[in-house]
Write a protein that holds these residues in place. Structure first.
Motif, mmCIF file in Angstrom:
data_model
loop_
_atom_site.group_PDB
_atom_site.id
_atom_site.type_symbol
_atom_site.label_atom_id
_atom_site.label_comp_id
_atom_site.label_asym_id
_atom_site.label_seq_id
_atom_site.Cartn_x
_atom_site.Cartn_y
_atom_site.Cartn_z
ATOM 1 N N PRO A 27 -6.289 -15.852 -0.429
ATOM 2 C CA PRO A 27 -6.093 -14.653 0.392
ATOM 3 C C PRO A 27 -5.515 -13.467 -0.393
ATOM 4 O O PRO A 27 -5.552 -12.346 0.081
ATOM 5 N N TYR A 28 -5.005 -13.716 -1.576
ATOM 6 C CA TYR A 28 -4.489 -12.620 -2.395
ATOM 7 C C TYR A 28 -5.582 -11.632 -2.805
ATOM 8 O O TYR A 28 -5.291 -10.505 -3.196
ATOM 9 N N TRP A 29 -6.846 -12.041 -2.722
ATOM 10 C CA TRP A 29 -7.946 -11.133 -3.025
ATOM 11 C C TRP A 29 -8.024 -9.979 -2.028
ATOM 12 O O TRP A 29 -8.661 -8.962 -2.289
ATOM 13 N N LEU A 30 -7.359 -10.116 -0.879
ATOM 14 C CA LEU A 30 -7.326 -9.018 0.089
ATOM 15 C C LEU A 30 -6.568 -7.814 -0.460
ATOM 16 O O LEU A 30 -6.748 -6.694 0.014
ATOM 17 N N LEU A 31 -5.747 -8.028 -1.474
ATOM 18 C CA LEU A 31 -5.086 -6.906 -2.136
ATOM 19 C C LEU A 31 -6.105 -5.991 -2.807
ATOM 20 O O LEU A 31 -5.916 -4.774 -2.847
ATOM 21 N N LEU A 32 -7.181 -6.550 -3.325
ATOM 22 C CA LEU A 32 -8.254 -5.726 -3.901
ATOM 23 C C LEU A 32 -8.923 -4.896 -2.817
ATOM 24 O O LEU A 32 -9.227 -3.716 -3.033
ATOM 25 N N THR A 33 -9.125 -5.487 -1.648
ATOM 26 C CA THR A 33 -9.695 -4.748 -0.523
ATOM 27 C C THR A 33 -8.794 -3.570 -0.159
ATOM 28 O O THR A 33 -9.270 -2.457 0.068
ATOM 29 N N ALA A 34 -7.494 -3.805 -0.104
ATOM 30 C CA ALA A 34 -6.543 -2.743 0.214
ATOM 31 C C ALA A 34 -6.562 -1.656 -0.859
ATOM 32 O O ALA A 34 -6.531 -0.455 -0.542
ATOM 33 N N PHE A 35 -6.641 -2.039 -2.127
ATOM 34 C CA PHE A 35 -6.695 -1.062 -3.213
ATOM 35 C C PHE A 35 -7.936 -0.188 -3.099
ATOM 36 O O PHE A 35 -7.858 1.033 -3.252
ATOM 37 N N VAL A 36 -9.080 -0.799 -2.833
ATOM 38 C CA VAL A 36 -10.321 -0.032 -2.704
ATOM 39 C C VAL A 36 -10.219 0.928 -1.521
ATOM 40 O O VAL A 36 -10.613 2.095 -1.615
ATOM 41 N N GLY A 37 -9.672 0.466 -0.407
ATOM 42 C CA GLY A 37 -9.511 1.322 0.756
ATOM 43 C C GLY A 37 -8.586 2.497 0.484
ATOM 44 O O GLY A 37 -8.875 3.632 0.873
ATOM 45 N N LEU A 38 -7.462 2.234 -0.173
ATOM 46 C CA LEU A 38 -6.538 3.318 -0.517
ATOM 47 C C LEU A 38 -7.164 4.304 -1.495
ATOM 48 O O LEU A 38 -6.950 5.513 -1.397
ATOM 49 N N ASN A 39 -7.939 3.793 -2.433
ATOM 50 C CA ASN A 39 -8.615 4.663 -3.390
ATOM 51 C C ASN A 39 -9.633 5.552 -2.682
ATOM 52 O O ASN A 39 -9.749 6.742 -2.992
ATOM 53 N N LEU A 40 -10.381 4.999 -1.727
ATOM 54 C CA LEU A 40 -11.323 5.809 -0.960
ATOM 55 C C LEU A 40 -10.595 6.868 -0.146
ATOM 56 O O LEU A 40 -11.065 8.012 -0.034
ATOM 57 N N LEU A 41 -9.459 6.501 0.430
ATOM 58 C CA LEU A 41 -8.692 7.451 1.226
ATOM 59 C C LEU A 41 -8.168 8.606 0.376
ATOM 60 O O LEU A 41 -8.312 9.777 0.746
ATOM 61 N N GLN A 42 -7.604 8.301 -0.783
ATOM 62 C CA GLN A 42 -7.105 9.379 -1.626
ATOM 63 C C GLN A 42 -8.242 10.229 -2.173
ATOM 64 O O GLN A 42 -8.096 11.430 -2.331
#
Length: 66
Positions: A27-42
């Motif tokens: 489940p730690y791979w969800l951190l990559l999902t969060a990073f991609v989402g934050l990068n898209l937002l910024q």
């Protein structure tokens, strides 16, 4: 293909990949999902992300404004 399309394709592929890895590996791979989402937002506010620089260096063109 334009830089903008390539960034969206890369983001979508990374999200799907990280979700699959979170399901089957850790489940730690969800951190990559969060990073991609934050990068898209910024990038929505700054109109820049690291992938854009890489895709331009690879020779992709920017979209043509109408």
């Amino acid at each position: 293909m334009t830089v903008e399309i390539a960034v969206r394709m890369l983001a979508g592929a990374m999200i799907l990949l990280s979700l699959a890895l979170a399901h089957w590996a850790s489940p730690y791979w969800l951190l990559l999902t969060a990073f991609v989402g934050l990068n898209l937002l910024q990038s929505a506010f700054t109109n820049w992300c690291p992938a854009m620089t890489i895709f331009r260096w690879l020779g992709l063109r920017d979209s043509i404004s109408k």
